[in-house]
Write an enzyme that holds these catalytic residues in place. Structure first.
Site, PDB file in Angstrom:
ATOM      1  N   GLU A  96       0.827  -1.212   0.000  1.00  0.00           N
ATOM      2  CA  GLU A  96       0.000   0.000   0.000  1.00  0.00           C
ATOM      3  C   GLU A  96       0.854   1.252   0.000  1.00  0.00           C
ATOM      4  O   GLU A  96       1.979   1.240   0.496  1.00  0.00           O
ATOM      5  CB  GLU A  96      -0.832   0.040   1.290  1.00  0.00           C
ATOM      6  CG  GLU A  96      -1.912  -0.966   1.351  1.00  0.00           C
ATOM      7  CD  GLU A  96      -2.621  -0.926   2.703  1.00  0.00           C
ATOM      8  OE1 GLU A  96      -2.537   0.083   3.419  1.00  0.00           O
ATOM      9  OE2 GLU A  96      -3.249  -1.937   3.021  1.00  0.00           O
ATOM     10  N   CYS A 109       3.297   8.413   1.432  1.00  0.00           N
ATOM     11  CA  CYS A 109       3.634   7.464   2.495  1.00  0.00           C
ATOM     12  C   CYS A 109       3.933   6.134   1.818  1.00  0.00           C
ATOM     13  O   CYS A 109       3.064   5.565   1.149  1.00  0.00           O
ATOM     14  CB  CYS A 109       2.447   7.341   3.445  1.00  0.00           C
ATOM     15  SG  CYS A 109       2.656   6.043   4.663  1.00  0.00           S
ATOM     16  N   CYS A 116       5.232  -7.558   7.568  1.00  0.00           N
ATOM     17  CA  CYS A 116       6.147  -7.058   8.601  1.00  0.00           C
ATOM     18  C   CYS A 116       6.269  -8.143   9.654  1.00  0.00           C
ATOM     19  O   CYS A 116       5.296  -8.831   9.966  1.00  0.00           O
ATOM     20  CB  CYS A 116       5.568  -5.785   9.219  1.00  0.00           C
ATOM     21  SG  CYS A 116       6.632  -5.076  10.496  1.00  0.00           S
ATOM     22  N   CYS A 120       3.132  -5.997  15.829  1.00  0.00           N
ATOM     23  CA  CYS A 120       2.407  -5.096  16.740  1.00  0.00           C
ATOM     24  C   CYS A 120       0.922  -5.459  16.728  1.00  0.00           C
ATOM     25  O   CYS A 120       0.344  -5.690  15.663  1.00  0.00           O
ATOM     26  CB  CYS A 120       2.598  -3.638  16.333  1.00  0.00           C
ATOM     27  SG  CYS A 120       4.330  -3.182  16.210  1.00  0.00           S
ATOM     28  N   CYS A 123      -1.796  -3.497  14.559  1.00  0.00           N
ATOM     29  CA  CYS A 123      -1.467  -3.188  13.163  1.00  0.00           C
ATOM     30  C   CYS A 123      -1.844  -4.321  12.207  1.00  0.00           C
ATOM     31  O   CYS A 123      -1.505  -5.480  12.449  1.00  0.00           O
ATOM     32  CB  CYS A 123       0.030  -2.911  13.065  1.00  0.00           C
ATOM     33  SG  CYS A 123       0.570  -2.606  11.385  1.00  0.00           S
ATOM     34  N   SER A 195      10.033   5.997   9.966  1.00  0.00           N
ATOM     35  CA  SER A 195       9.359   5.582  11.192  1.00  0.00           C
ATOM     36  C   SER A 195       9.769   4.165  11.582  1.00  0.00           C
ATOM     37  O   SER A 195       9.781   3.258  10.753  1.00  0.00           O
ATOM     38  CB  SER A 195       7.845   5.649  10.956  1.00  0.00           C
ATOM     39  OG  SER A 195       7.155   5.227  12.097  1.00  0.00           O
ATOM     40  N   SER A 218       7.748   4.891  16.892  1.00  0.00           N
ATOM     41  CA  SER A 218       6.408   4.454  17.272  1.00  0.00           C
ATOM     42  C   SER A 218       6.471   3.952  18.701  1.00  0.00           C
ATOM     43  O   SER A 218       6.743   2.780  18.942  1.00  0.00           O
ATOM     44  CB  SER A 218       5.942   3.337  16.331  1.00  0.00           C
ATOM     45  OG  SER A 218       5.877   3.837  15.025  1.00  0.00           O
ATOM     46  N   LEU A 219       6.217   4.840  19.646  1.00  0.00           N
ATOM     47  CA  LEU A 219       6.377   4.483  21.058  1.00  0.00           C
ATOM     48  C   LEU A 219       5.101   3.841  21.600  1.00  0.00           C
ATOM     49  O   LEU A 219       5.125   2.721  22.110  1.00  0.00           O
ATOM     50  CB  LEU A 219       6.769   5.734  21.854  1.00  0.00           C
ATOM     51  CG  LEU A 219       7.220   5.512  23.277  1.00  0.00           C
ATOM     52  CD1 LEU A 219       8.432   4.614  23.354  1.00  0.00           C
ATOM     53  CD2 LEU A 219       7.517   6.842  23.962  1.00  0.00           C
ATOM     54  N   HIS A 220       4.022   4.557  21.498  1.00  0.00           N
ATOM     55  CA  HIS A 220       2.671   4.037  21.792  1.00  0.00           C
ATOM     56  C   HIS A 220       2.414   3.569  23.224  1.00  0.00           C
ATOM     57  O   HIS A 220       1.340   3.039  23.509  1.00  0.00           O
ATOM     58  CB  HIS A 220       2.307   2.871  20.844  1.00  0.00           C
ATOM     59  CG  HIS A 220       2.346   3.238  19.392  1.00  0.00           C
ATOM     60  ND1 HIS A 220       1.948   4.449  18.898  1.00  0.00           N
ATOM     61  CD2 HIS A 220       2.753   2.530  18.304  1.00  0.00           C
ATOM     62  CE1 HIS A 220       2.101   4.468  17.581  1.00  0.00           C
ATOM     63  NE2 HIS A 220       2.604   3.326  17.200  1.00  0.00           N
ATOM     64  N   ASN A 294      -6.591   3.466  14.971  1.00  0.00           N
ATOM     65  CA  ASN A 294      -7.515   3.035  13.935  1.00  0.00           C
ATOM     66  C   ASN A 294      -8.004   1.640  14.274  1.00  0.00           C
ATOM     67  O   ASN A 294      -7.193   0.735  14.409  1.00  0.00           O
ATOM     68  CB  ASN A 294      -6.723   2.935  12.619  1.00  0.00           C
ATOM     69  CG  ASN A 294      -7.181   3.952  11.626  1.00  0.00           C
ATOM     70  OD1 ASN A 294      -8.373   4.158  11.427  1.00  0.00           O
ATOM     71  ND2 ASN A 294      -6.209   4.592  11.008  1.00  0.00           N
ATOM     72  N   CYS A 337      -3.040   1.232   7.980  1.00  0.00           N
ATOM     73  CA  CYS A 337      -1.920   0.534   7.381  1.00  0.00           C
ATOM     74  C   CYS A 337      -2.157  -0.976   7.294  1.00  0.00           C
ATOM     75  O   CYS A 337      -2.383  -1.644   8.285  1.00  0.00           O
ATOM     76  CB  CYS A 337      -0.715   0.854   8.274  1.00  0.00           C
ATOM     77  SG  CYS A 337       0.733  -0.078   7.964  1.00  0.00           S
TER      78      CYS A 337
HETATM   79  N1  SAH Z   1       6.962  -0.140  10.979  1.00  0.00           N
HETATM   80  C1  SAH Z   1       7.147   1.228  11.198  1.00  0.00           C
HETATM   81  C2  SAH Z   1       6.543   2.095  10.125  1.00  0.00           C
HETATM   82  C3  SAH Z   1       5.229   1.665   9.557  1.00  0.00           C
HETATM   83  S1  SAH Z   1       3.836   1.680  10.647  1.00  0.00           S
HETATM   84  C4  SAH Z   1       6.614   1.629  12.553  1.00  0.00           C
HETATM   85  O1  SAH Z   1       5.970   0.823  13.196  1.00  0.00           O
HETATM   86  O2  SAH Z   1       6.902   2.733  12.963  1.00  0.00           O
HETATM   87  C5  SAH Z   1       3.375   3.382  10.595  1.00  0.00           C
HETATM   88  C6  SAH Z   1       2.702   3.906  11.864  1.00  0.00           C
HETATM   89  O3  SAH Z   1       1.343   3.446  11.930  1.00  0.00           O
HETATM   90  C7  SAH Z   1       3.370   3.449  13.138  1.00  0.00           C
HETATM   91  O4  SAH Z   1       3.489   4.516  14.033  1.00  0.00           O
HETATM   92  C8  SAH Z   1       2.403   2.410  13.634  1.00  0.00           C
HETATM   93  O5  SAH Z   1       2.566   2.169  14.982  1.00  0.00           O
HETATM   94  C9  SAH Z   1       1.080   3.034  13.239  1.00  0.00           C
HETATM   95  N2  SAH Z   1      -0.072   2.137  13.247  1.00  0.00           N
HETATM   96  C10 SAH Z   1      -0.150   0.870  12.810  1.00  0.00           C
HETATM   97  N3  SAH Z   1      -1.403   0.382  12.980  1.00  0.00           N
HETATM   98  C11 SAH Z   1      -2.122   1.368  13.534  1.00  0.00           C
HETATM   99  C12 SAH Z   1      -3.484   1.483  13.961  1.00  0.00           C
HETATM  100  N4  SAH Z   1      -4.340   0.473  13.850  1.00  0.00           N
HETATM  101  N5  SAH Z   1      -3.872   2.669  14.477  1.00  0.00           N
HETATM  102  C13 SAH Z   1      -3.011   3.712  14.592  1.00  0.00           C
HETATM  103  N6  SAH Z   1      -1.729   3.658  14.202  1.00  0.00           N
HETATM  104  C14 SAH Z   1      -1.279   2.505  13.706  1.00  0.00           C
HETATM  105 FE1  SF4 Z   2       5.263  -3.563  11.520  1.00  0.00          FE
HETATM  106 FE2  SF4 Z   2       5.032  -0.939  12.039  1.00  0.00          FE
HETATM  107 FE3  SF4 Z   2       2.847  -2.534  11.814  1.00  0.00          FE
HETATM  108 FE4  SF4 Z   2       4.445  -2.782  13.915  1.00  0.00          FE
HETATM  109  S1  SF4 Z   2       3.240  -0.978  13.370  1.00  0.00           S
HETATM  110  S2  SF4 Z   2       3.605  -4.485  12.696  1.00  0.00           S
HETATM  111  S3  SF4 Z   2       6.446  -2.407  13.014  1.00  0.00           S
HETATM  112  S4  SF4 Z   2       4.309  -2.027  10.207  1.00  0.00           S
END
Ligand code: SAH
Ligand code: SF4
Length: 354
Positions: A96, A109, A116, A120, A123, A195, A218-220, A294, A337
C-alpha cells in the site's frame, strides 16, 4: 503474468553505479545522468527513453529491468483528495501507498516491506508476518507512480506504510540516497521521515550516517508493561534501551525526534499515562504525534473519544512536551496501514475461487 527478474535491478542503482555500467558498456559518461533521470521520472520501459540510442536501449533491455508498481486499486477521498493505492509487484505481492496533500505540498507514504515481522497487536500490516523486503527501486517506484499518475511533484516522503524500514536497512538507506539525489527527484532529506517500531540496532546504525531526515519512533506506550502487551519488539529492546538509543542518535544528528503515540481506549490514554510519558521523554528534544488508534477488524482496540484525546494532549503540553493530534486524512476511504492490502487480497482470492 508473473515475471521473475534475473536481470540487474537498474532502478536501485545510484548515479555512481550507473556511471560504472555505462563505462562497461563503452558509453560516454553523460549517458549515466540521462539514464538516471529517466529512471527517476517514472517511465516503465527503456523504449520510452527517447534520447538514449536504440542500440543502447536494446543492450539495457537484455541486461537490466526497471522495477515498477502496478495500481490494482485506487481510492480517492471525496473529502480531501487523499489517494490510497494498492500496488502489485512483479511477483504478485501487494503493498500500500498513500498520497496526501498538505499546504506545503504533496507527501507520499511508502511501504518498505511486504508484510512485517514485528507483530504489533494494533497493526494490520503485521498480521501475516514478513513476506519479503522491498528493493530500493520498489520504494522509489511508489513515488514516481503517484507523481506521474497525478501529474504533480512530490515534496515530502514518509516511510510509514507497510513494513519496518530498519528491518530492511540497506535498501532503505539506498532509497534515501536515490530519492534525494539532485539529478533525480531531488527530495531533500529534511523532507523525509523514517518511522520505526524501535529497532535499536538499526537506530544505532542509522546514527552513523548522520542524515538530516526526521526519525519517528512508534512508542505508543509510557511503560514496558503496556508496550510489552502491544509491541513484541519491546521484549528485545525495552523503553529504556530505546530512549537511550534516541538520546545517542540526537547527540550525533542534533535533529528533533518525533514520537508516535496511538491512543487506545483504556490501554494507554489515562492521565497517569500522560504523566509517565512526559517524564520519560524529559531531556529529549522531541515532538509527540498523537494518533487516534484506527480500529482493526482482528482486534478489539478502540480509539478514545475526542475529549479524552484533547485532554491527553493538554496534559503533555502542560508538562512541557510538545504534542499535536494527527489530522485524519481520507476518512471516507478509511483503512489503516495494511487493511487495504488485506481487503484486496481477499477480493482476489474470492474471485479465484468462484
Ligand atoms: N513499521 C514502522 C513504520 C510503519 S507503521 C513503525 O511501526 O513505525 C506506521 C505507523 O502506523 C506506526 O506509528 C504504527 O505504529 C502506526 N499504526 C499501525 N497500525 C495502527 C493502527 N491500527 N492505528 C493507529 N496507528 C497505527
Ligand atoms: Fe510492523 Fe510498524 Fe505494523 Fe508494527 S506498526 S507491525 S512495526 S508495520
Amino acid at each position: 503474468m508473473i515475471i521473475i527478474p534475473t536481470k540487474l535491478d537498474i532502478r536501485s542503482f545510484d548515479l555512481e553505479a550507473i556511471t560504472k555500467l555505462m563505462v562497461d558498456f563503452n558509453q560516454p559518461k553523460f549517458r549515466a545522468q540521462q539514464l538516471f533521470k529517466w529512471l527517476q521520472s517514472g517511465v516503465d520501459s527503456f523504449d520510452e527513453m527517447t534520447n538514449i540510442p536504440a542500440a543502447l536501449r536494446q543492450q539495457l533491455n537484455d541486461t537490466c529491468y526497471i522495477a515498477t508498481v502496478k495500481a490494482l486499486r485506487k481510492y480517492v477521498s471525496q473529502i480531501d483528495g487523499t489517494v490510497k493505492y494498492v500496488y502489485e509487484l512483479y511477483d504478485g505481492e501487494l503493498i500500500e501507498s498513500v498520497l496526501m496533500k498538505y499546504e506545503h505540498g504533496y507527501t507520499v507514504c511508502i511501504s518498505t516491506q511486504v508484510g512485517c515481522r514485528m507483530g504489533c497487536k494494533f497493526c494490520a500490516s503485521g498480521l501475516y508476518g514478513l513476506t519479503r523486503n522491498l528493493t530500493a527501486s520498489e520504494m522509489l517506484a511508489q513515488i514516481t507512480y503517484a507523481a506521474r499518475d497525478n501529474n504533480i511533484r512530490i515534496s515530502n516522503v514518509v516511510m510509514m506504510g507497510m513494513g519496518e524500514p530498519l528491518d530492511n536497512f540497506d535498501n532503505s538507506i539506498q532509497f534515501l540516497k536515490l530519492v534525494s539525489d539532485e539529478n533525480g527527484l531531488n527530495i531533500g532529506l529534511r523532507h523525509i521521515s523514517l518511522s520505526t517500531s524501535g529497532v535499536v540496532s538499526g537506530i544505532k546504525k542509522l546514527s552513523a550516517y548522520n542524515l538530516p531526515i526526521t526519525l519517528s519512533i512508534s512508542l505508543h506506550a509510557p511503560n514496558d508493561e503496556i508496550r510489552n502487551r502491544t509491541m513484541p519488539v519491546n521484549k528485545k529492546w525495552n523503553i529504556d534501551a530505546l530512549l537511550s538509543a534516541c538520546r545517542e542518535y540526537q547527540k550525533v544528528t542534533t535533529r528533533r525526534i518525533s514520537f508516535e503515540y496511538a491512543l487506545i481506549e483504556g490501554v494507554n490514554d489515562s492521565d497517569a499515562n500522560a504523566r509517565e510519558l512526559a517524564a520519560r521523554l524529559k531531556g529529549i528534544m522531541c515532538h509527540v504525534n498523537l494518533i487516534p488508534a484506527n480500529p482493526v477488524k482482528e482486534n478489539t482496540f478502540k480509539k478514545p473519544d475526542r475529549k479524552s484525546i484533547i485532554a491527553f494532549q493538554k496534559k503533555l503540553e502542560s508538562l512541557g512536551i510538545n504534542a499535536t493530534i494527527r489530522r485524519t486524512l481520507g476518512a471516507d476511504i478509511d483503512a489503516s496501514c495494511g487493511q487495504l492490502k488485506k481487503k484486496t487480497k481477499e477480493e482476489i482470492d474470492n474471485a479465484n475461487i468462484c
